[in-house]
Design a protein around this motif. Sequence first.
Motif, PDB file in Angstrom:
ATOM      1  N   ILE A 179      29.630  42.062 -12.483  1.00  0.00           N
ATOM      2  CA  ILE A 179      28.410  42.258 -12.595  1.00  0.00           C
ATOM      3  C   ILE A 179      27.625  40.940 -11.772  1.00  0.00           C
ATOM      4  O   ILE A 179      28.064  39.528 -11.080  1.00  0.00           O
ATOM      5  CB  ILE A 179      28.091  41.160 -14.039  1.00  0.00           C
ATOM      6  N   GLN A 180      26.156  41.363 -11.118  1.00  0.00           N
ATOM      7  CA  GLN A 180      25.754  40.517 -10.277  1.00  0.00           C
ATOM      8  C   GLN A 180      24.619  38.999 -10.901  1.00  0.00           C
ATOM      9  O   GLN A 180      23.964  39.637 -11.575  1.00  0.00           O
ATOM     10  CB  GLN A 180      24.507  41.243  -8.887  1.00  0.00           C
ATOM     11  N   ARG A 181      25.600  38.160 -10.208  1.00  0.00           N
ATOM     12  CA  ARG A 181      24.829  37.375 -11.234  1.00  0.00           C
ATOM     13  C   ARG A 181      24.419  35.696  -9.861  1.00  0.00           C
ATOM     14  O   ARG A 181      25.460  35.638  -9.277  1.00  0.00           O
ATOM     15  CB  ARG A 181      25.036  36.489 -12.524  1.00  0.00           C
ATOM     16  N   THR A 182      23.248  34.947 -10.086  1.00  0.00           N
ATOM     17  CA  THR A 182      23.032  33.728  -9.528  1.00  0.00           C
ATOM     18  C   THR A 182      23.733  32.552 -10.036  1.00  0.00           C
ATOM     19  O   THR A 182      23.089  32.489 -11.241  1.00  0.00           O
ATOM     20  CB  THR A 182      21.895  33.800  -8.612  1.00  0.00           C
ATOM     21  N   VAL A 183      24.405  31.839  -9.216  1.00  0.00           N
ATOM     22  CA  VAL A 183      24.492  30.764  -9.949  1.00  0.00           C
ATOM     23  C   VAL A 183      23.419  28.993  -9.531  1.00  0.00           C
ATOM     24  O   VAL A 183      23.805  29.475  -7.932  1.00  0.00           O
ATOM     25  CB  VAL A 183      26.307  29.726 -10.129  1.00  0.00           C
ATOM     26  N   THR A 184      23.750  27.944  -9.557  1.00  0.00           N
ATOM     27  CA  THR A 184      22.808  27.022  -9.156  1.00  0.00           C
ATOM     28  C   THR A 184      23.633  26.189  -9.042  1.00  0.00           C
ATOM     29  O   THR A 184      23.466  25.338 -10.088  1.00  0.00           O
ATOM     30  CB  THR A 184      21.019  26.879  -9.482  1.00  0.00           C
ATOM     31  N   TYR A 185      23.590  25.013  -8.021  1.00  0.00           N
ATOM     32  CA  TYR A 185      24.049  23.780  -7.641  1.00  0.00           C
ATOM     33  C   TYR A 185      23.374  23.108  -7.451  1.00  0.00           C
ATOM     34  O   TYR A 185      23.305  23.145  -6.289  1.00  0.00           O
ATOM     35  CB  TYR A 185      25.893  24.027  -7.533  1.00  0.00           C
ATOM     36  N   SER A 186      23.734  21.439  -7.523  1.00  0.00           N
ATOM     37  CA  SER A 186      23.144  20.175  -6.852  1.00  0.00           C
ATOM     38  C   SER A 186      23.634  20.208  -6.018  1.00  0.00           C
ATOM     39  O   SER A 186      25.083  20.440  -6.295  1.00  0.00           O
ATOM     40  CB  SER A 186      22.658  19.527  -7.756  1.00  0.00           C
ATOM     41  N   TYR A 187      23.203  18.820  -4.745  1.00  0.00           N
ATOM     42  CA  TYR A 187      24.749  18.654  -3.534  1.00  0.00           C
ATOM     43  C   TYR A 187      25.261  17.574  -4.298  1.00  0.00           C
ATOM     44  O   TYR A 187      26.244  17.253  -3.928  1.00  0.00           O
ATOM     45  CB  TYR A 187      23.336  18.667  -2.734  1.00  0.00           C
ATOM     46  N   SER A 188      24.454  16.784  -5.315  1.00  0.00           N
ATOM     47  CA  SER A 188      24.871  16.380  -5.667  1.00  0.00           C
ATOM     48  C   SER A 188      26.824  16.412  -6.395  1.00  0.00           C
ATOM     49  O   SER A 188      27.447  15.552  -6.617  1.00  0.00           O
ATOM     50  CB  SER A 188      24.414  14.742  -6.728  1.00  0.00           C
ATOM     51  N   ASP A 189      26.518  17.382  -7.372  1.00  0.00           N
ATOM     52  CA  ASP A 189      27.725  18.209  -8.159  1.00  0.00           C
ATOM     53  C   ASP A 189      28.659  18.371  -6.710  1.00  0.00           C
ATOM     54  O   ASP A 189      30.341  18.361  -6.899  1.00  0.00           O
ATOM     55  CB  ASP A 189      27.939  19.727  -8.262  1.00  0.00           C
ATOM     56  N   VAL A 190      28.655  18.637  -5.215  1.00  0.00           N
ATOM     57  CA  VAL A 190      29.316  18.568  -4.159  1.00  0.00           C
ATOM     58  C   VAL A 190      30.220  17.300  -3.728  1.00  0.00           C
ATOM     59  O   VAL A 190      31.570  16.876  -3.942  1.00  0.00           O
ATOM     60  CB  VAL A 190      28.681  19.061  -2.907  1.00  0.00           C
ATOM     61  N   LEU A 191      29.337  16.365  -4.366  1.00  0.00           N
ATOM     62  CA  LEU A 191      29.341  15.146  -3.371  1.00  0.00           C
ATOM     63  C   LEU A 191      30.377  14.203  -4.528  1.00  0.00           C
ATOM     64  O   LEU A 191      31.278  13.961  -4.424  1.00  0.00           O
ATOM     65  CB  LEU A 191      28.120  13.593  -3.053  1.00  0.00           C
ATOM     66  N   THR A 192      30.452  14.761  -5.760  1.00  0.00           N
ATOM     67  CA  THR A 192      30.831  14.511  -6.606  1.00  0.00           C
ATOM     68  C   THR A 192      32.234  15.429  -7.107  1.00  0.00           C
ATOM     69  O   THR A 192      32.691  14.801  -7.737  1.00  0.00           O
ATOM     70  CB  THR A 192      30.809  14.321  -7.923  1.00  0.00           C
ATOM     71  N   LYS A 193      31.999  16.282  -6.749  1.00  0.00           N
ATOM     72  CA  LYS A 193      33.590  17.126  -6.436  1.00  0.00           C
ATOM     73  C   LYS A 193      33.178  18.320  -7.894  1.00  0.00           C
ATOM     74  O   LYS A 193      34.546  18.314  -8.302  1.00  0.00           O
ATOM     75  CB  LYS A 193      34.928  16.700  -5.879  1.00  0.00           C
ATOM     76  N   SER A 240      20.722  30.937  -0.693  1.00  0.00           N
ATOM     77  CA  SER A 240      19.390  29.934  -0.301  1.00  0.00           C
ATOM     78  C   SER A 240      19.258  28.707  -0.317  1.00  0.00           C
ATOM     79  O   SER A 240      20.613  28.034  -1.709  1.00  0.00           O
ATOM     80  CB  SER A 240      17.979  30.196  -1.546  1.00  0.00           C
ATOM     81  N   ALA A 241      18.824  27.592   0.572  1.00  0.00           N
ATOM     82  CA  ALA A 241      18.870  26.208  -0.458  1.00  0.00           C
ATOM     83  C   ALA A 241      17.536  25.538  -0.488  1.00  0.00           C
ATOM     84  O   ALA A 241      16.908  25.922   0.413  1.00  0.00           O
ATOM     85  CB  ALA A 241      19.510  25.878   0.878  1.00  0.00           C
ATOM     86  N   HIS A 242      17.390  25.165  -1.414  1.00  0.00           N
ATOM     87  CA  HIS A 242      16.499  24.071  -1.776  1.00  0.00           C
ATOM     88  C   HIS A 242      15.657  22.611  -1.835  1.00  0.00           C
ATOM     89  O   HIS A 242      17.398  22.517  -1.594  1.00  0.00           O
ATOM     90  CB  HIS A 242      16.211  24.492  -3.625  1.00  0.00           C
ATOM     91  N   PRO A 243      15.071  21.735  -1.908  1.00  0.00           N
ATOM     92  CA  PRO A 243      15.423  20.272  -1.353  1.00  0.00           C
ATOM     93  C   PRO A 243      16.237  19.705  -2.836  1.00  0.00           C
ATOM     94  O   PRO A 243      17.074  18.748  -2.433  1.00  0.00           O
ATOM     95  CB  PRO A 243      14.344  20.087  -1.771  1.00  0.00           C
ATOM     96  N   SER A 244      16.673  20.067  -3.829  1.00  0.00           N
ATOM     97  CA  SER A 244      17.720  19.471  -4.713  1.00  0.00           C
ATOM     98  C   SER A 244      19.072  20.281  -4.882  1.00  0.00           C
ATOM     99  O   SER A 244      19.632  19.301  -5.780  1.00  0.00           O
ATOM    100  CB  SER A 244      16.963  18.861  -5.941  1.00  0.00           C
ATOM    101  N   ILE A 245      18.324  21.445  -5.103  1.00  0.00           N
ATOM    102  CA  ILE A 245      19.814  23.344  -5.632  1.00  0.00           C
ATOM    103  C   ILE A 245      20.058  23.709  -3.749  1.00  0.00           C
ATOM    104  O   ILE A 245      19.085  23.751  -3.009  1.00  0.00           O
ATOM    105  CB  ILE A 245      19.561  23.291  -6.768  1.00  0.00           C
ATOM    106  N   ARG A 301      22.751  19.952   4.870  1.00  0.00           N
ATOM    107  CA  ARG A 301      22.703  20.582   6.432  1.00  0.00           C
ATOM    108  C   ARG A 301      23.988  21.472   6.316  1.00  0.00           C
ATOM    109  O   ARG A 301      23.554  22.615   6.852  1.00  0.00           O
ATOM    110  CB  ARG A 301      23.073  19.551   7.168  1.00  0.00           C
ATOM    111  N   ASP A 302      25.602  20.489   5.913  1.00  0.00           N
ATOM    112  CA  ASP A 302      26.195  21.741   5.938  1.00  0.00           C
ATOM    113  C   ASP A 302      25.864  22.943   5.542  1.00  0.00           C
ATOM    114  O   ASP A 302      26.219  24.232   5.704  1.00  0.00           O
ATOM    115  CB  ASP A 302      27.662  21.052   5.458  1.00  0.00           C
ATOM    116  N   ILE A 303      25.491  23.620   3.893  1.00  0.00           N
ATOM    117  CA  ILE A 303      25.310  23.924   3.400  1.00  0.00           C
ATOM    118  C   ILE A 303      24.066  25.407   4.297  1.00  0.00           C
ATOM    119  O   ILE A 303      24.176  26.581   3.821  1.00  0.00           O
ATOM    120  CB  ILE A 303      24.883  23.833   1.698  1.00  0.00           C
TER     121      ILE A 303
END
Length: 78
Positions: free
Chosen positions: A56-70, A42-47, A12-14
Amino acid sequence: MEKVKTIAAIKRDIEDHIGDKVTLKANGGRKKILVNNGVIESAHPSIFVVRLENDIQRTVTYSYSDVLTKTVQLYFAL
């Protein structure tokens, strides 16, 4: 003492900060910390997707559990 968040609260915060600038601090392994500036795209159900603002313009994806586990720390621009 820091308040413990759930994955739903982190999501929700993201989602509330989509389009905002963020400083991303990620664990690169072997005592390497990667620090980048970017925009939450953008935010998706799991990432969530962050577009980095470097040479260089690039995108990275992370999961919400990555934020939870720091493994990934987000600092929102004021």
